[in-house]
Design a protein around this motif. Structure first.
Motif, PDB file in Angstrom:
ATOM      1  N   ILE A  59      90.107  40.679  58.527  1.00 36.15           N
ATOM      2  CA  ILE A  59      89.872  39.981  57.259  1.00 36.15           C
ATOM      3  C   ILE A  59      91.087  40.108  56.349  1.00 36.15           C
ATOM      4  CG2 ILE A  59      88.522  40.037  55.124  1.00 36.15           C
ATOM      5  CD1 ILE A  59      86.086  40.752  56.891  1.00 36.15           C
ATOM      6  N   GLU A  60      91.649  41.302  56.283  1.00 35.11           N
ATOM      7  CA  GLU A  60      92.830  41.524  55.447  1.00 35.11           C
ATOM      8  C   GLU A  60      94.010  40.674  55.925  1.00 35.11           C
ATOM      9  OE1 GLU A  60      95.697  45.214  54.017  1.00 35.11           O
ATOM     10  OE2 GLU A  60      93.790  45.624  54.994  1.00 35.11           O
ATOM     11  N   GLN A  61      94.219  40.622  57.231  1.00 39.71           N
ATOM     12  CA  GLN A  61      95.301  39.806  57.784  1.00 39.71           C
ATOM     13  C   GLN A  61      95.094  38.328  57.469  1.00 39.71           C
ATOM     14  OE1 GLN A  61      95.321  40.690  61.954  1.00 39.71           O
ATOM     15  NE2 GLN A  61      96.325  42.677  61.707  1.00 39.71           N
ATOM     16  N   LEU A  62      93.858  37.871  57.616  1.00 41.99           N
ATOM     17  CA  LEU A  62      93.549  36.466  57.355  1.00 41.99           C
ATOM     18  C   LEU A  62      93.721  36.117  55.873  1.00 41.99           C
ATOM     19  CD1 LEU A  62      90.474  35.940  59.700  1.00 41.99           C
ATOM     20  CD2 LEU A  62      92.790  35.036  59.995  1.00 41.99           C
ATOM     21  N   GLN A  63      93.353  37.032  54.994  1.00 42.52           N
ATOM     22  CA  GLN A  63      93.541  36.796  53.560  1.00 42.52           C
ATOM     23  C   GLN A  63      95.019  36.694  53.222  1.00 42.52           C
ATOM     24  OE1 GLN A  63      91.322  40.104  51.897  1.00 42.52           O
ATOM     25  NE2 GLN A  63      89.696  38.732  51.223  1.00 42.52           N
ATOM     26  N   THR A  64      95.822  37.556  53.799  1.00 40.88           N
ATOM     27  CA  THR A  64      97.263  37.525  53.568  1.00 40.88           C
ATOM     28  C   THR A  64      97.853  36.216  54.082  1.00 40.88           C
ATOM     29  OG1 THR A  64      97.366  39.922  53.780  1.00 40.88           O
ATOM     30  CG2 THR A  64      99.438  38.732  54.014  1.00 40.88           C
ATOM     31  N   GLN A  65      97.455  35.826  55.265  1.00 43.85           N
ATOM     32  CA  GLN A  65      97.951  34.578  55.844  1.00 43.85           C
ATOM     33  C   GLN A  65      97.508  33.377  55.007  1.00 43.85           C
ATOM     34  OE1 GLN A  65      96.563  33.809  59.822  1.00 43.85           O
ATOM     35  NE2 GLN A  65      98.118  32.256  60.216  1.00 43.85           N
ATOM     36  N   LEU A  66      96.269  33.381  54.544  1.00 46.62           N
ATOM     37  CA  LEU A  66      95.763  32.299  53.711  1.00 46.62           C
ATOM     38  C   LEU A  66      96.573  32.170  52.429  1.00 46.62           C
ATOM     39  CD1 LEU A  66      93.646  30.116  53.036  1.00 46.62           C
ATOM     40  CD2 LEU A  66      92.250  31.952  52.079  1.00 46.62           C
ATOM     41  N   LYS A  67      96.856  33.295  51.793  1.00 48.64           N
ATOM     42  CA  LYS A  67      97.628  33.272  50.548  1.00 48.64           C
ATOM     43  C   LYS A  67      99.023  32.713  50.791  1.00 48.64           C
ATOM     44  CE  LYS A  67      99.172  36.041  46.696  1.00 48.64           C
ATOM     45  NZ  LYS A  67      99.404  37.335  46.137  1.00 48.64           N
ATOM     46  N   GLU A  68      99.667  33.147  51.866  1.00 50.49           N
ATOM     47  CA  GLU A  68     101.002  32.648  52.190  1.00 50.49           C
ATOM     48  C   GLU A  68     100.981  31.144  52.452  1.00 50.49           C
ATOM     49  OE1 GLU A  68     102.180  35.020  55.524  1.00 50.49           O
ATOM     50  OE2 GLU A  68     102.603  36.789  54.295  1.00 50.49           O
ATOM     51  N   LEU A  69      99.978  30.680  53.185  1.00 48.43           N
ATOM     52  CA  LEU A  69      99.875  29.250  53.481  1.00 48.43           C
ATOM     53  C   LEU A  69      99.585  28.431  52.226  1.00 48.43           C
ATOM     54  CD1 LEU A  69      97.955  29.369  56.879  1.00 48.43           C
ATOM     55  CD2 LEU A  69     100.348  28.729  56.511  1.00 48.43           C
ATOM     56  N   GLN A  70      98.770  28.964  51.311  1.00 57.71           N
ATOM     57  CA  GLN A  70      98.497  28.261  50.056  1.00 57.71           C
ATOM     58  C   GLN A  70      99.761  28.148  49.213  1.00 57.71           C
ATOM     59  OE1 GLN A  70      95.273  30.724  48.624  1.00 57.71           O
ATOM     60  NE2 GLN A  70      93.724  29.211  49.210  1.00 57.71           N
ATOM     61  N   GLU A  71     100.559  29.228  49.177  1.00 56.55           N
ATOM     62  CA  GLU A  71     101.803  29.197  48.414  1.00 56.55           C
ATOM     63  C   GLU A  71     102.791  28.208  49.026  1.00 56.55           C
ATOM     64  OE1 GLU A  71     103.035  33.287  48.394  1.00 56.55           O
ATOM     65  OE2 GLU A  71     101.616  33.820  46.803  1.00 56.55           O
ATOM     66  N   GLU A  72     102.880  28.189  50.350  1.00 54.65           N
ATOM     67  CA  GLU A  72     103.770  27.241  51.023  1.00 54.65           C
ATOM     68  C   GLU A  72     103.302  25.808  50.786  1.00 54.65           C
ATOM     69  OE1 GLU A  72     105.618  26.167  55.427  1.00 54.65           O
ATOM     70  OE2 GLU A  72     103.942  27.572  55.283  1.00 54.65           O
ATOM     71  N   ASN A  73     102.005  25.587  50.849  1.00 55.00           N
ATOM     72  CA  ASN A  73     101.446  24.258  50.612  1.00 55.00           C
ATOM     73  C   ASN A  73     101.773  23.772  49.204  1.00 55.00           C
ATOM     74  OD1 ASN A  73      99.966  21.935  51.171  1.00 55.00           O
ATOM     75  ND2 ASN A  73      98.055  22.841  50.424  1.00 55.00           N
ATOM     76  N   GLN A  74     101.631  24.646  48.208  1.00 59.62           N
ATOM     77  CA  GLN A  74     101.940  24.266  46.836  1.00 59.62           C
ATOM     78  C   GLN A  74     103.428  23.978  46.681  1.00 59.62           C
ATOM     79  OE1 GLN A  74      99.624  23.735  44.288  1.00 59.62           O
ATOM     80  NE2 GLN A  74     101.450  22.747  43.474  1.00 59.62           N
ATOM     81  N   ARG A  75     104.266  24.792  47.324  1.00 55.42           N
ATOM     82  CA  ARG A  75     105.715  24.576  47.264  1.00 55.42           C
ATOM     83  C   ARG A  75     106.077  23.213  47.856  1.00 55.42           C
ATOM     84  NH1 ARG A  75     109.547  24.941  50.795  1.00 55.42           N
ATOM     85  NH2 ARG A  75     108.255  25.977  52.344  1.00 55.42           N
TER      86      ARG A  75
END
Length: 68
Positions: free
Chosen positions: A12-28
Protein backbone atom coordinates in the motif's frame (compact mmCIF):
# COMPACT_ATOMS: atom_id res chain seq x y z
CA UNK A 1 -0.80 -13.70 9.61
CA UNK A 2 1.19 -10.66 10.81
CA UNK A 3 3.74 -11.17 8.01
CA UNK A 4 0.93 -11.01 5.46
CA UNK A 5 -0.35 -7.76 6.97
CA UNK A 6 3.15 -6.30 6.90
CA UNK A 7 3.53 -7.23 3.22
CA UNK A 8 0.17 -5.66 2.41
CA UNK A 9 1.01 -2.45 4.29
CA UNK A 10 4.33 -2.20 2.43
CA UNK A 11 2.53 -2.72 -0.87
CA UNK A 12 0.00 0.00 0.00
CA UNK A 13 2.82 2.39 0.88
CA UNK A 14 4.60 1.68 -2.42
CA UNK A 15 1.39 2.18 -4.38
CA UNK A 16 0.65 5.48 -2.62
CA UNK A 17 4.14 6.74 -3.43
CA UNK A 18 3.80 5.68 -7.05
CA UNK A 19 0.35 7.28 -7.29
CA UNK A 20 1.65 10.59 -5.95
CA UNK A 21 4.57 10.58 -8.40
CA UNK A 22 2.26 9.81 -11.32
CA UNK A 23 -0.19 12.56 -10.29
CA UNK A 24 2.66 15.08 -10.12
CA UNK A 25 3.97 13.99 -13.53
CA UNK A 26 0.46 14.16 -14.99
CA UNK A 27 -0.01 17.71 -13.69
CA UNK A 28 3.41 18.72 -15.03
CA UNK A 29 2.51 17.35 -18.46
CA UNK A 30 -0.87 19.13 -18.38
CA UNK A 31 0.87 22.39 -17.50
CA UNK A 32 3.31 21.85 -20.34
CA UNK A 33 0.56 20.98 -22.82
CA UNK A 34 -1.89 23.80 -21.97
CA UNK A 35 0.09 26.66 -23.56
CA UNK A 36 0.40 24.60 -26.73
CA UNK A 37 -3.40 24.37 -26.85
CA UNK A 38 -3.74 28.10 -26.13
CA UNK A 39 -4.96 27.61 -22.59
CA UNK A 40 -3.64 29.08 -19.40
CA UNK A 41 -1.26 27.22 -17.16
CA UNK A 42 -2.14 26.37 -13.61
CA UNK A 43 -1.16 29.40 -11.51
CA UNK A 44 1.95 29.04 -9.40
CA UNK A 45 1.01 30.41 -6.01
CA UNK A 46 3.84 31.19 -3.65
CA UNK A 47 3.44 31.01 0.09
CA UNK A 48 2.99 34.31 1.84
CA UNK A 49 5.97 35.58 3.72
CA UNK A 50 5.26 36.19 7.34
CA UNK A 51 6.09 39.61 8.64
CA UNK A 52 8.17 39.73 11.72
CA UNK A 53 7.48 42.61 13.99
CA UNK A 54 10.42 44.33 15.52
CA UNK A 55 10.52 44.19 19.30
CA UNK A 56 11.93 47.76 19.23
CA UNK A 57 8.66 49.60 18.78
CA UNK A 58 7.60 52.46 20.96
CA UNK A 59 4.38 54.14 21.88
CA UNK A 60 3.30 57.49 20.46
CA UNK A 61 4.21 59.25 23.71
CA UNK A 62 7.72 57.83 23.64
CA UNK A 63 8.22 58.94 20.04
CA UNK A 64 7.17 62.48 20.86
CA UNK A 65 9.58 62.55 23.82
CA UNK A 66 12.40 61.33 21.62
CA UNK A 67 11.70 63.98 18.97
CA UNK A 68 11.82 66.86 21.47
Amino acid sequence: MSQTIEILLNLIEQLQTQLKELQEENQRLKDENNPLKGEQQQPKIKAKKTRRFSPNYSSEKERKLLQN
